[in-house]
Design a protein around this motif. Sequence first.
Motif, PDB file in Angstrom:
ATOM      1  N   GLU A 148     -50.756 -57.629 -29.378  1.00 36.78           N
ATOM      2  CA  GLU A 148     -51.748 -58.118 -30.341  1.00 36.78           C
ATOM      3  C   GLU A 148     -52.783 -57.040 -30.659  1.00 36.78           C
ATOM      4  O   GLU A 148     -53.141 -56.834 -31.825  1.00 36.78           O
ATOM      5  CB  GLU A 148     -52.438 -59.366 -29.796  1.00 36.78           C
ATOM      6  CG  GLU A 148     -53.405 -59.994 -30.798  1.00 36.78           C
ATOM      7  CD  GLU A 148     -53.978 -61.313 -30.305  1.00 36.78           C
ATOM      8  OE1 GLU A 148     -54.829 -61.879 -31.015  1.00 36.78           O
ATOM      9  OE2 GLU A 148     -53.570 -61.770 -29.221  1.00 36.78           O
ATOM     10  N   LYS A 149     -53.248 -56.335 -29.640  1.00 34.72           N
ATOM     11  CA  LYS A 149     -54.244 -55.287 -29.844  1.00 34.72           C
ATOM     12  C   LYS A 149     -53.663 -54.118 -30.629  1.00 34.72           C
ATOM     13  O   LYS A 149     -54.296 -53.599 -31.571  1.00 34.72           O
ATOM     14  CB  LYS A 149     -54.765 -54.796 -28.493  1.00 34.72           C
ATOM     15  CG  LYS A 149     -55.812 -53.702 -28.607  1.00 34.72           C
ATOM     16  CD  LYS A 149     -56.297 -53.262 -27.228  1.00 34.72           C
ATOM     17  CE  LYS A 149     -57.316 -52.137 -27.340  1.00 34.72           C
ATOM     18  NZ  LYS A 149     -57.787 -51.681 -26.000  1.00 34.72           N
ATOM     19  N   ASP A 179     -51.056 -54.170 -32.637  1.00 31.95           N
ATOM     20  CA  ASP A 179     -50.737 -54.618 -33.989  1.00 31.95           C
ATOM     21  C   ASP A 179     -52.001 -54.715 -34.843  1.00 31.95           C
ATOM     22  O   ASP A 179     -51.998 -54.337 -36.018  1.00 31.95           O
ATOM     23  CB  ASP A 179     -50.043 -55.980 -33.921  1.00 31.95           C
ATOM     24  CG  ASP A 179     -49.414 -56.382 -35.236  1.00 31.95           C
ATOM     25  OD1 ASP A 179     -48.423 -55.741 -35.638  1.00 31.95           O
ATOM     26  OD2 ASP A 179     -49.920 -57.322 -35.871  1.00 31.95           O
ATOM     27  N   GLN A 180     -53.090 -55.206 -34.248  1.00 30.07           N
ATOM     28  CA  GLN A 180     -54.352 -55.338 -34.975  1.00 30.07           C
ATOM     29  C   GLN A 180     -54.888 -53.980 -35.392  1.00 30.07           C
ATOM     30  O   GLN A 180     -55.430 -53.830 -36.502  1.00 30.07           O
ATOM     31  CB  GLN A 180     -55.378 -56.068 -34.099  1.00 30.07           C
ATOM     32  CG  GLN A 180     -56.688 -56.379 -34.801  1.00 30.07           C
ATOM     33  CD  GLN A 180     -56.543 -57.422 -35.900  1.00 30.07           C
ATOM     34  OE1 GLN A 180     -55.489 -58.014 -36.076  1.00 30.07           O
ATOM     35  NE2 GLN A 180     -57.616 -57.650 -36.650  1.00 30.07           N
ATOM     36  N   GLU A 181     -54.724 -52.987 -34.534  1.00 29.74           N
ATOM     37  CA  GLU A 181     -55.185 -51.636 -34.868  1.00 29.74           C
ATOM     38  C   GLU A 181     -54.455 -51.108 -36.101  1.00 29.74           C
ATOM     39  O   GLU A 181     -55.057 -50.523 -37.003  1.00 29.74           O
ATOM     40  CB  GLU A 181     -54.961 -50.696 -33.685  1.00 29.74           C
ATOM     41  CG  GLU A 181     -55.458 -49.281 -33.933  1.00 29.74           C
ATOM     42  CD  GLU A 181     -55.109 -48.329 -32.801  1.00 29.74           C
ATOM     43  OE1 GLU A 181     -55.717 -47.240 -32.745  1.00 29.74           O
ATOM     44  OE2 GLU A 181     -54.233 -48.662 -31.973  1.00 29.74           O
ATOM     45  N   TYR A 188     -52.881 -52.984 -38.390  1.00 29.89           N
ATOM     46  CA  TYR A 188     -53.213 -53.836 -39.533  1.00 29.89           C
ATOM     47  C   TYR A 188     -54.529 -53.404 -40.180  1.00 29.89           C
ATOM     48  O   TYR A 188     -54.620 -53.277 -41.411  1.00 29.89           O
ATOM     49  CB  TYR A 188     -53.299 -55.302 -39.107  1.00 29.89           C
ATOM     50  CG  TYR A 188     -53.697 -56.219 -40.244  1.00 29.89           C
ATOM     51  CD1 TYR A 188     -52.731 -56.745 -41.086  1.00 29.89           C
ATOM     52  CD2 TYR A 188     -55.041 -56.518 -40.492  1.00 29.89           C
ATOM     53  CE1 TYR A 188     -53.094 -57.566 -42.154  1.00 29.89           C
ATOM     54  CE2 TYR A 188     -55.400 -57.330 -41.551  1.00 29.89           C
ATOM     55  CZ  TYR A 188     -54.423 -57.850 -42.380  1.00 29.89           C
ATOM     56  OH  TYR A 188     -54.789 -58.643 -43.435  1.00 29.89           O
ATOM     57  N   ILE A 189     -55.546 -53.191 -39.368  1.00 29.06           N
ATOM     58  CA  ILE A 189     -56.858 -52.817 -39.900  1.00 29.06           C
ATOM     59  C   ILE A 189     -56.790 -51.470 -40.613  1.00 29.06           C
ATOM     60  O   ILE A 189     -57.420 -51.269 -41.658  1.00 29.06           O
ATOM     61  CB  ILE A 189     -57.906 -52.783 -38.766  1.00 29.06           C
ATOM     62  CG1 ILE A 189     -58.158 -54.205 -38.240  1.00 29.06           C
ATOM     63  CG2 ILE A 189     -59.204 -52.157 -39.247  1.00 29.06           C
ATOM     64  CD1 ILE A 189     -59.058 -54.263 -37.036  1.00 29.06           C
ATOM     65  N   GLY A 193     -56.940 -53.426 -43.744  1.00 33.35           N
ATOM     66  CA  GLY A 193     -58.291 -53.910 -43.492  1.00 33.35           C
ATOM     67  C   GLY A 193     -59.251 -53.670 -44.646  1.00 33.35           C
ATOM     68  O   GLY A 193     -59.059 -52.775 -45.467  1.00 33.35           O
ATOM     69  N   ARG A 248     -60.755 -50.395 -44.446  1.00 37.16           N
ATOM     70  CA  ARG A 248     -59.742 -49.842 -43.562  1.00 37.16           C
ATOM     71  C   ARG A 248     -60.407 -48.939 -42.528  1.00 37.16           C
ATOM     72  O   ARG A 248     -61.248 -48.127 -42.860  1.00 37.16           O
ATOM     73  CB  ARG A 248     -58.706 -49.051 -44.359  1.00 37.16           C
ATOM     74  CG  ARG A 248     -57.938 -49.917 -45.346  1.00 37.16           C
ATOM     75  CD  ARG A 248     -56.966 -49.098 -46.164  1.00 37.16           C
ATOM     76  NE  ARG A 248     -56.301 -49.930 -47.164  1.00 37.16           N
ATOM     77  CZ  ARG A 248     -55.452 -49.471 -48.063  1.00 37.16           C
ATOM     78  NH1 ARG A 248     -55.177 -48.176 -48.112  1.00 37.16           N
ATOM     79  NH2 ARG A 248     -54.882 -50.293 -48.932  1.00 37.16           N
ATOM     80  N   ASN A 268     -46.711 -69.813 -34.155  1.00 38.61           N
ATOM     81  CA  ASN A 268     -48.084 -69.401 -34.403  1.00 38.61           C
ATOM     82  C   ASN A 268     -49.040 -70.263 -33.583  1.00 38.61           C
ATOM     83  O   ASN A 268     -48.637 -71.229 -32.922  1.00 38.61           O
ATOM     84  CB  ASN A 268     -48.417 -69.444 -35.896  1.00 38.61           C
ATOM     85  CG  ASN A 268     -48.391 -70.858 -36.465  1.00 38.61           C
ATOM     86  OD1 ASN A 268     -48.270 -71.847 -35.749  1.00 38.61           O
ATOM     87  ND2 ASN A 268     -48.500 -70.965 -37.772  1.00 38.61           N
ATOM     88  N   GLY A 299     -45.655 -58.979 -33.610  1.00 38.82           N
ATOM     89  CA  GLY A 299     -46.400 -57.919 -34.277  1.00 38.82           C
ATOM     90  C   GLY A 299     -46.146 -57.913 -35.763  1.00 38.82           C
ATOM     91  O   GLY A 299     -45.181 -57.300 -36.235  1.00 38.82           O
ATOM     92  N   ALA A 336     -47.929 -56.584 -38.380  1.00 41.19           N
ATOM     93  CA  ALA A 336     -48.121 -55.289 -39.028  1.00 41.19           C
ATOM     94  C   ALA A 336     -47.064 -54.286 -38.587  1.00 41.19           C
ATOM     95  O   ALA A 336     -46.590 -53.466 -39.378  1.00 41.19           O
ATOM     96  CB  ALA A 336     -49.521 -54.752 -38.730  1.00 41.19           C
TER      97      ALA A 336
END
Length: 248
Positions: free
Chosen positions: A5-6, A8-10, A12-13, A17, A20, A47, A57, A59
Amino acid sequence: MLNIEKIDQELYIARYGLPRIGDANIIWARIKDNTEVLREAVKVRRNRRNTENIVNGLAISDAMLIDYRCVDQVAYSELIKSIYTNKDIARLVIGGVSNIGYTFLLMSLWNHSLKLTEEQKAFAVSEVNTAVHGIGVFDIRYYILRNPNWTLEEKQKLIMDFWDNDEIYDEYLEQWEWSVVNDDENYKGQSFPPFDIYELFNEWSYDMLLEYYGNKETTDRIWEEIEFCKQMHKLRRPQWESLPLILS
């Protein structure tokens, strides 16, 4: 312990983002070389609201479908399998306006080296009945017709099934042609490209385009689009080609 999750979030942003944050290319370069991360990212789960299936993941999976040549093929194959057996996964789309509605299913069709089974082809065609895969003239119908998994005979039937209105089909075909003429590579700092539709599709050869672009990759891409449009003309003639010639 792997924190998908961490990670993937990096990504994505950095890619989608607002604003971005971070360099998406550097982040992705690090991720795509990590087989463990890729294989974990494509695993399917429910979900948080338990209303539909997603992947671990989003992103990362999205990036895999774009950079399909350079990722672990075991993870990629697992993602493709999920896309073609699970409508929730097939219809996943991230980035909103940033990626103009490209779903996972539509993106999978960008890979012309991917061999689809008859069942997978049927699944893709069945999804044409939804309005979620792409927008405008470049929706999933265009990408199916561009994809070599379908034979010319199959495409001839599909091109009739996809548009029951001749005028709408004619408009789509014309827009595909204009998109080739108006490709950014054609302008070279000028106000207009050096050719119109007729000239590009009837007078310019591959060698002429190669000389103009000075780049084989660009030439191949444009030439393939020209050949596609010509093929569509043969499979379903637009109305204006069927009109009788009126002599003055």
